[in-house]
Design a protein around this motif. Structure first.
Motif, PDB file in Angstrom:
ATOM      1  N   GLN A 191      45.087  40.909  32.082  1.00  0.00           N
ATOM      2  CA  GLN A 191      45.126  40.214  33.386  1.00  0.00           C
ATOM      3  C   GLN A 191      44.494  41.124  34.442  1.00  0.00           C
ATOM      4  O   GLN A 191      45.174  41.786  35.214  1.00  0.00           O
ATOM      5  CB  GLN A 191      46.566  39.825  33.711  1.00  0.00           C
ATOM      6  N   SER A 192      43.175  41.080  34.475  1.00  0.00           N
ATOM      7  CA  SER A 192      42.377  42.057  35.213  1.00  0.00           C
ATOM      8  C   SER A 192      42.016  41.593  36.613  1.00  0.00           C
ATOM      9  O   SER A 192      42.168  40.420  36.971  1.00  0.00           O
ATOM     10  CB  SER A 192      41.087  42.330  34.443  1.00  0.00           C
ATOM     11  N   ALA A 193      41.489  42.544  37.389  1.00  0.00           N
ATOM     12  CA  ALA A 193      40.970  42.219  38.723  1.00  0.00           C
ATOM     13  C   ALA A 193      39.797  41.258  38.621  1.00  0.00           C
ATOM     14  O   ALA A 193      39.607  40.401  39.503  1.00  0.00           O
ATOM     15  CB  ALA A 193      40.548  43.502  39.432  1.00  0.00           C
ATOM     16  N   GLN A 194      39.014  41.362  37.557  1.00  0.00           N
ATOM     17  CA  GLN A 194      37.883  40.453  37.384  1.00  0.00           C
ATOM     18  C   GLN A 194      38.348  39.014  37.183  1.00  0.00           C
ATOM     19  O   GLN A 194      37.733  38.077  37.710  1.00  0.00           O
ATOM     20  CB  GLN A 194      37.031  40.902  36.188  1.00  0.00           C
ATOM     21  N   ARG A 195      39.424  38.846  36.434  1.00  0.00           N
ATOM     22  CA  ARG A 195      39.947  37.497  36.230  1.00  0.00           C
ATOM     23  C   ARG A 195      40.550  36.951  37.530  1.00  0.00           C
ATOM     24  O   ARG A 195      40.425  35.762  37.825  1.00  0.00           O
ATOM     25  CB  ARG A 195      40.967  37.480  35.094  1.00  0.00           C
ATOM     26  N   ARG A 196      41.200  37.797  38.304  1.00  0.00           N
ATOM     27  CA  ARG A 196      41.715  37.338  39.596  1.00  0.00           C
ATOM     28  C   ARG A 196      40.556  36.941  40.512  1.00  0.00           C
ATOM     29  O   ARG A 196      40.634  35.913  41.204  1.00  0.00           O
ATOM     30  CB  ARG A 196      42.556  38.425  40.271  1.00  0.00           C
ATOM     31  N   ALA A 197      39.482  37.700  40.502  1.00  0.00           N
ATOM     32  CA  ALA A 197      38.310  37.363  41.315  1.00  0.00           C
ATOM     33  C   ALA A 197      37.741  36.016  40.888  1.00  0.00           C
ATOM     34  O   ALA A 197      37.300  35.215  41.727  1.00  0.00           O
ATOM     35  CB  ALA A 197      37.255  38.455  41.198  1.00  0.00           C
ATOM     36  N   ALA A 198      37.763  35.742  39.592  1.00  0.00           N
ATOM     37  CA  ALA A 198      37.282  34.444  39.100  1.00  0.00           C
ATOM     38  C   ALA A 198      38.193  33.321  39.586  1.00  0.00           C
ATOM     39  O   ALA A 198      37.698  32.226  39.948  1.00  0.00           O
ATOM     40  CB  ALA A 198      37.207  34.458  37.579  1.00  0.00           C
ATOM     41  N   ARG A 199      39.521  33.556  39.626  1.00  0.00           N
ATOM     42  CA  ARG A 199      40.434  32.534  40.149  1.00  0.00           C
ATOM     43  C   ARG A 199      40.170  32.281  41.625  1.00  0.00           C
ATOM     44  O   ARG A 199      40.217  31.135  42.090  1.00  0.00           O
ATOM     45  CB  ARG A 199      41.896  32.947  39.937  1.00  0.00           C
ATOM     46  N   ILE A 200      39.901  33.344  42.380  1.00  0.00           N
ATOM     47  CA  ILE A 200      39.586  33.189  43.809  1.00  0.00           C
ATOM     48  C   ILE A 200      38.356  32.316  43.980  1.00  0.00           C
ATOM     49  O   ILE A 200      38.343  31.380  44.794  1.00  0.00           O
ATOM     50  CB  ILE A 200      39.383  34.575  44.454  1.00  0.00           C
ATOM     51  N   ASP A 201      37.316  32.590  43.209  1.00  0.00           N
ATOM     52  CA  ASP A 201      36.078  31.812  43.319  1.00  0.00           C
ATOM     53  C   ASP A 201      36.283  30.372  42.859  1.00  0.00           C
ATOM     54  O   ASP A 201      35.750  29.435  43.460  1.00  0.00           O
ATOM     55  CB  ASP A 201      34.976  32.470  42.491  1.00  0.00           C
ATOM     56  N   LEU A 202      37.054  30.197  41.800  1.00  0.00           N
ATOM     57  CA  LEU A 202      37.319  28.852  41.274  1.00  0.00           C
ATOM     58  C   LEU A 202      38.072  28.011  42.299  1.00  0.00           C
ATOM     59  O   LEU A 202      37.703  26.861  42.583  1.00  0.00           O
ATOM     60  CB  LEU A 202      38.120  28.974  39.976  1.00  0.00           C
ATOM     61  N   LEU A 203      39.111  28.583  42.873  1.00  0.00           N
ATOM     62  CA  LEU A 203      39.914  27.837  43.841  1.00  0.00           C
ATOM     63  C   LEU A 203      39.115  27.553  45.109  1.00  0.00           C
ATOM     64  O   LEU A 203      39.192  26.443  45.671  1.00  0.00           O
ATOM     65  CB  LEU A 203      41.185  28.615  44.166  1.00  0.00           C
TER      66      LEU A 203
END
Length: 275
Positions: A191-203
Protein backbone atom coordinates in the motif's frame (compact mmCIF):
# COMPACT_ATOMS: atom_id res chain seq x y z
CA UNK A 1 -34.42 6.65 -6.58
CA UNK A 2 -31.63 5.26 -4.42
CA UNK A 3 -28.55 4.38 -6.47
CA UNK A 4 -25.90 2.02 -5.21
CA UNK A 5 -22.57 0.56 -6.22
CA UNK A 6 -21.35 -2.68 -4.67
CA UNK A 7 -17.79 -3.85 -4.15
CA UNK A 8 -18.35 -7.54 -3.46
CA UNK A 9 -16.60 -10.37 -1.65
CA UNK A 10 -17.71 -14.00 -1.82
CA UNK A 11 -16.35 -14.50 1.71
CA UNK A 12 -16.74 -11.18 3.52
CA UNK A 13 -15.34 -10.51 6.99
CA UNK A 14 -15.16 -7.48 9.28
CA UNK A 15 -11.67 -6.84 7.88
CA UNK A 16 -12.75 -7.29 4.23
CA UNK A 17 -16.45 -6.46 4.11
CA UNK A 18 -18.81 -6.00 1.22
CA UNK A 19 -19.03 -2.25 0.61
CA UNK A 20 -22.04 -0.37 -0.76
CA UNK A 21 -21.70 3.21 -1.99
CA UNK A 22 -25.14 4.83 -1.75
CA UNK A 23 -26.14 7.96 -3.61
CA UNK A 24 -28.65 9.73 -5.80
CA UNK A 25 -28.72 11.36 -9.19
CA UNK A 26 -27.86 15.05 -9.25
CA UNK A 27 -27.91 17.36 -12.24
CA UNK A 28 -24.84 16.46 -14.27
CA UNK A 29 -23.91 13.43 -12.21
CA UNK A 30 -24.36 11.46 -9.01
CA UNK A 31 -23.80 12.41 -5.37
CA UNK A 32 -22.44 10.03 -2.73
CA UNK A 33 -24.54 10.00 0.45
CA UNK A 34 -22.82 7.31 2.52
CA UNK A 35 -21.00 3.99 2.59
CA UNK A 36 -22.39 0.81 4.13
CA UNK A 37 -20.32 -2.26 5.06
CA UNK A 38 -21.43 -5.86 5.57
CA UNK A 39 -19.33 -8.56 7.22
CA UNK A 40 -21.62 -11.43 6.14
CA UNK A 41 -23.41 -12.39 2.94
CA UNK A 42 -26.72 -12.76 4.75
CA UNK A 43 -26.55 -9.27 6.27
CA UNK A 44 -25.90 -7.85 2.79
CA UNK A 45 -28.79 -9.81 1.27
CA UNK A 46 -31.13 -8.76 4.07
CA UNK A 47 -30.28 -5.08 3.58
CA UNK A 48 -31.04 -5.35 -0.13
CA UNK A 49 -34.34 -7.10 0.60
CA UNK A 50 -35.35 -4.59 3.29
CA UNK A 51 -34.62 -1.55 1.10
CA UNK A 52 -37.75 -1.10 -1.00
CA UNK A 53 -36.38 0.60 -4.13
CA UNK A 54 -32.92 0.83 -5.68
CA UNK A 55 -30.91 0.58 -8.86
CA UNK A 56 -27.48 -0.90 -8.27
CA UNK A 57 -24.34 -1.98 -10.11
CA UNK A 58 -22.65 -5.02 -8.57
CA UNK A 59 -19.05 -6.02 -9.09
CA UNK A 60 -19.52 -9.71 -9.87
CA UNK A 61 -20.62 -11.65 -12.97
CA UNK A 62 -24.28 -12.45 -13.52
CA UNK A 63 -23.74 -15.27 -16.04
CA UNK A 64 -21.44 -17.99 -17.35
CA UNK A 65 -20.00 -18.36 -20.88
CA UNK A 66 -22.39 -20.04 -23.29
CA UNK A 67 -19.56 -22.22 -24.61
CA UNK A 68 -18.83 -23.54 -21.11
CA UNK A 69 -22.48 -24.24 -20.33
CA UNK A 70 -22.98 -26.10 -23.62
CA UNK A 71 -19.90 -28.29 -23.17
CA UNK A 72 -20.83 -29.18 -19.59
CA UNK A 73 -24.42 -29.96 -20.56
CA UNK A 74 -25.81 -27.58 -17.97
CA UNK A 75 -29.26 -25.94 -18.40
CA UNK A 76 -29.13 -23.35 -21.22
CA UNK A 77 -31.83 -21.11 -19.70
CA UNK A 78 -30.51 -18.52 -17.25
CA UNK A 79 -32.86 -19.14 -14.31
CA UNK A 80 -32.45 -22.92 -14.48
CA UNK A 81 -28.70 -22.52 -14.91
CA UNK A 82 -28.41 -20.34 -11.80
CA UNK A 83 -30.49 -22.82 -9.78
CA UNK A 84 -28.18 -25.63 -10.90
CA UNK A 85 -25.04 -23.61 -10.21
CA UNK A 86 -26.23 -22.50 -6.77
CA UNK A 87 -26.69 -26.16 -5.84
CA UNK A 88 -23.02 -26.99 -6.46
CA UNK A 89 -20.31 -26.74 -3.84
CA UNK A 90 -17.30 -24.52 -4.41
CA UNK A 91 -15.08 -27.58 -4.48
CA UNK A 92 -17.24 -29.10 -7.21
CA UNK A 93 -17.15 -25.87 -9.22
CA UNK A 94 -13.37 -25.69 -8.91
CA UNK A 95 -12.89 -29.30 -9.99
CA UNK A 96 -15.31 -29.00 -12.92
CA UNK A 97 -13.80 -25.79 -14.25
CA UNK A 98 -10.23 -27.03 -13.74
CA UNK A 99 -11.01 -30.17 -15.75
CA UNK A 100 -12.56 -28.04 -18.51
CA UNK A 101 -9.44 -25.88 -18.70
CA UNK A 102 -7.06 -28.87 -18.56
CA UNK A 103 -8.61 -30.31 -21.72
CA UNK A 104 -8.05 -27.13 -23.71
CA UNK A 105 -4.91 -25.83 -25.46
CA UNK A 106 -2.54 -23.28 -23.96
CA UNK A 107 -3.73 -19.75 -24.57
CA UNK A 108 -7.36 -20.80 -24.69
CA UNK A 109 -7.92 -22.49 -21.35
CA UNK A 110 -10.93 -20.40 -20.31
CA UNK A 111 -14.24 -19.87 -22.05
CA UNK A 112 -15.32 -16.23 -22.27
CA UNK A 113 -18.56 -14.33 -22.40
CA UNK A 114 -19.18 -11.89 -25.24
CA UNK A 115 -18.86 -8.99 -22.80
CA UNK A 116 -15.34 -9.93 -21.65
CA UNK A 117 -13.67 -8.49 -24.76
CA UNK A 118 -15.07 -4.94 -24.67
CA UNK A 119 -15.02 -4.83 -20.86
CA UNK A 120 -11.52 -6.27 -20.44
CA UNK A 121 -12.89 -8.48 -17.68
CA UNK A 122 -11.79 -11.83 -16.28
CA UNK A 123 -13.76 -14.86 -17.49
CA UNK A 124 -16.66 -15.54 -15.15
CA UNK A 125 -15.53 -19.17 -14.78
CA UNK A 126 -12.24 -18.12 -13.15
CA UNK A 127 -11.96 -19.49 -9.62
CA UNK A 128 -8.81 -17.69 -8.44
CA UNK A 129 -7.21 -14.22 -8.77
CA UNK A 130 -9.97 -13.04 -8.80
CA UNK A 131 -12.39 -15.83 -7.81
CA UNK A 132 -15.26 -14.44 -9.86
CA UNK A 133 -16.83 -17.89 -10.30
CA UNK A 134 -17.35 -18.02 -6.53
CA UNK A 135 -18.56 -14.41 -6.50
CA UNK A 136 -21.29 -15.35 -9.01
CA UNK A 137 -22.12 -18.40 -6.89
CA UNK A 138 -22.45 -16.30 -3.72
CA UNK A 139 -23.94 -13.14 -5.17
CA UNK A 140 -26.53 -13.90 -7.82
CA UNK A 141 -28.74 -16.29 -5.80
CA UNK A 142 -28.85 -13.71 -3.01
CA UNK A 143 -29.89 -10.96 -5.44
CA UNK A 144 -32.75 -13.22 -6.49
CA UNK A 145 -33.64 -13.91 -2.86
CA UNK A 146 -33.73 -10.14 -2.25
CA UNK A 147 -36.36 -9.77 -4.99
CA UNK A 148 -34.11 -8.04 -7.51
CA UNK A 149 -34.81 -7.79 -11.22
CA UNK A 150 -31.81 -8.42 -13.47
CA UNK A 151 -32.73 -6.74 -16.78
CA UNK A 152 -32.34 -9.04 -19.75
CA UNK A 153 -31.94 -12.07 -17.49
CA UNK A 154 -34.66 -12.23 -14.87
CA UNK A 155 -37.88 -10.51 -13.80
CA UNK A 156 -39.32 -11.29 -10.34
CA UNK A 157 -42.73 -12.91 -10.01
CA UNK A 158 -45.31 -10.27 -10.87
CA UNK A 159 -42.83 -8.38 -13.03
CA UNK A 160 -41.83 -5.91 -10.32
CA UNK A 161 -38.87 -3.64 -11.04
CA UNK A 162 -38.51 -1.90 -7.65
CA UNK A 163 -35.03 -3.36 -7.09
CA UNK A 164 -32.87 -3.43 -10.20
CA UNK A 165 -29.47 -5.15 -10.23
CA UNK A 166 -26.99 -4.50 -13.04
CA UNK A 167 -23.58 -6.08 -13.52
CA UNK A 168 -20.86 -3.50 -12.94
CA UNK A 169 -17.09 -3.62 -13.28
CA UNK A 170 -15.02 -0.88 -11.63
CA UNK A 171 -11.88 -1.81 -13.53
CA UNK A 172 -13.50 -0.75 -16.80
CA UNK A 173 -14.06 2.81 -15.60
CA UNK A 174 -10.79 2.99 -13.66
CA UNK A 175 -8.74 2.09 -16.74
CA UNK A 176 -10.47 4.84 -18.70
CA UNK A 177 -9.40 7.38 -16.08
CA UNK A 178 -5.87 6.35 -15.04
CA UNK A 179 -4.89 3.59 -17.44
CA UNK A 180 -3.25 0.52 -15.94
CA UNK A 181 -1.92 2.29 -12.85
CA UNK A 182 -2.53 0.30 -9.69
CA UNK A 183 -4.53 2.20 -7.07
CA UNK A 184 -5.15 -0.48 -4.42
CA UNK A 185 -3.78 -3.56 -2.69
CA UNK A 186 -5.03 -5.89 0.03
CA UNK A 187 -1.39 -6.45 1.03
CA UNK A 188 -0.41 -3.83 3.62
CA UNK A 189 3.22 -3.97 2.49
CA UNK A 190 2.18 -2.97 -1.04
CA UNK A 191 0.00 0.00 0.00
CA UNK A 192 2.41 2.56 -1.37
CA UNK A 193 2.51 6.31 -1.91
CA UNK A 194 2.29 5.61 -5.64
CA UNK A 195 -1.00 3.78 -5.20
CA UNK A 196 -2.36 6.60 -3.05
CA UNK A 197 -1.34 9.08 -5.76
CA UNK A 198 -3.25 6.96 -8.28
CA UNK A 199 -6.35 7.07 -6.03
CA UNK A 200 -6.04 10.87 -5.84
CA UNK A 201 -5.89 11.13 -9.63
CA UNK A 202 -8.72 8.62 -10.10
CA UNK A 203 -11.04 10.41 -7.70
CA UNK A 204 -10.20 13.85 -9.13
CA UNK A 205 -11.00 12.59 -12.63
CA UNK A 206 -14.32 11.19 -11.39
CA UNK A 207 -15.18 14.53 -9.82
CA UNK A 208 -14.43 16.33 -13.08
CA UNK A 209 -16.58 13.88 -15.02
CA UNK A 210 -13.65 12.95 -17.24
CA UNK A 211 -15.23 9.83 -18.70
CA UNK A 212 -17.28 8.92 -21.75
CA UNK A 213 -20.23 8.41 -19.38
CA UNK A 214 -20.58 12.18 -19.07
CA UNK A 215 -21.28 12.12 -15.32
CA UNK A 216 -19.59 14.04 -12.54
CA UNK A 217 -19.16 12.54 -9.09
CA UNK A 218 -20.09 14.77 -6.14
CA UNK A 219 -18.99 14.21 -2.53
CA UNK A 220 -17.98 16.05 0.61
CA UNK A 221 -14.51 16.55 2.05
CA UNK A 222 -14.97 13.87 4.72
CA UNK A 223 -16.09 11.29 2.15
CA UNK A 224 -13.16 12.21 -0.12
CA UNK A 225 -10.72 11.67 2.72
CA UNK A 226 -12.35 8.34 3.52
CA UNK A 227 -12.05 7.12 -0.06
CA UNK A 228 -8.42 8.16 -0.36
CA UNK A 229 -7.52 6.55 2.98
CA UNK A 230 -8.90 3.16 1.91
CA UNK A 231 -5.71 1.58 0.57
CA UNK A 232 -7.55 -1.66 -0.24
CA UNK A 233 -9.62 0.30 -2.74
CA UNK A 234 -12.94 -1.28 -1.78
CA UNK A 235 -14.65 2.07 -1.25
CA UNK A 236 -13.44 3.55 -4.53
CA UNK A 237 -14.48 0.39 -6.36
CA UNK A 238 -17.96 0.73 -4.86
CA UNK A 239 -18.03 4.38 -5.99
CA UNK A 240 -16.99 3.42 -9.53
CA UNK A 241 -19.92 0.99 -9.58
CA UNK A 242 -22.20 3.75 -8.23
CA UNK A 243 -21.30 5.95 -11.21
CA UNK A 244 -22.05 3.05 -13.56
CA UNK A 245 -25.39 2.53 -11.82
CA UNK A 246 -26.25 6.20 -12.33
CA UNK A 247 -25.46 5.89 -16.04
CA UNK A 248 -27.66 2.81 -16.33
CA UNK A 249 -30.55 4.29 -14.34
CA UNK A 250 -30.63 7.30 -16.67
CA UNK A 251 -31.15 4.85 -19.56
CA UNK A 252 -33.93 2.82 -17.96
CA UNK A 253 -36.05 3.03 -21.12
CA UNK A 254 -33.36 2.26 -23.69
CA UNK A 255 -34.06 -0.36 -26.37
CA UNK A 256 -33.91 -4.04 -25.46
CA UNK A 257 -33.47 -4.86 -21.76
CA UNK A 258 -33.17 -1.15 -20.91
CA UNK A 259 -30.64 0.52 -18.60
CA UNK A 260 -28.20 1.03 -21.45
CA UNK A 261 -27.69 -2.72 -21.97
CA UNK A 262 -27.33 -3.96 -25.57
CA UNK A 263 -30.58 -4.78 -27.33
CA UNK A 264 -29.00 -8.05 -28.50
CA UNK A 265 -27.55 -9.03 -25.10
CA UNK A 266 -27.17 -12.78 -24.65
CA UNK A 267 -30.02 -13.75 -22.25
CA UNK A 268 -27.87 -16.40 -20.59
CA UNK A 269 -24.43 -14.71 -20.38
CA UNK A 270 -25.49 -11.22 -19.32
CA UNK A 271 -23.52 -8.04 -19.98
CA UNK A 272 -21.27 -5.65 -18.04
CA UNK A 273 -22.86 -2.21 -17.78
CA UNK A 274 -21.18 0.48 -19.94
CA UNK A 275 -18.99 -2.06 -21.80
Amino acid sequence: MLLLGCDFSSAPTSRKPIVLALGAAQEGGVRLSRLERFATLDAWRQWLADTPEWVGAFDFPFGLPRELVAQLGWPPQWRALIAHYAGLSRDSIRETFAAFCAARPAGGKFAHRATDGPAGSSPSMKWINPPVAFMLHAGVPRLLAAGAALPGLHAPAGGGMARVALEGYPGLLARELIGRRSYKSDDAAAQSAQRRAARIDLLAALERGSTRLGLRFFLGDAERDQLLADAKGDCIDAVLCLVQAAWGAARKSSAGPGYGLPAAMDPMEGWILTA
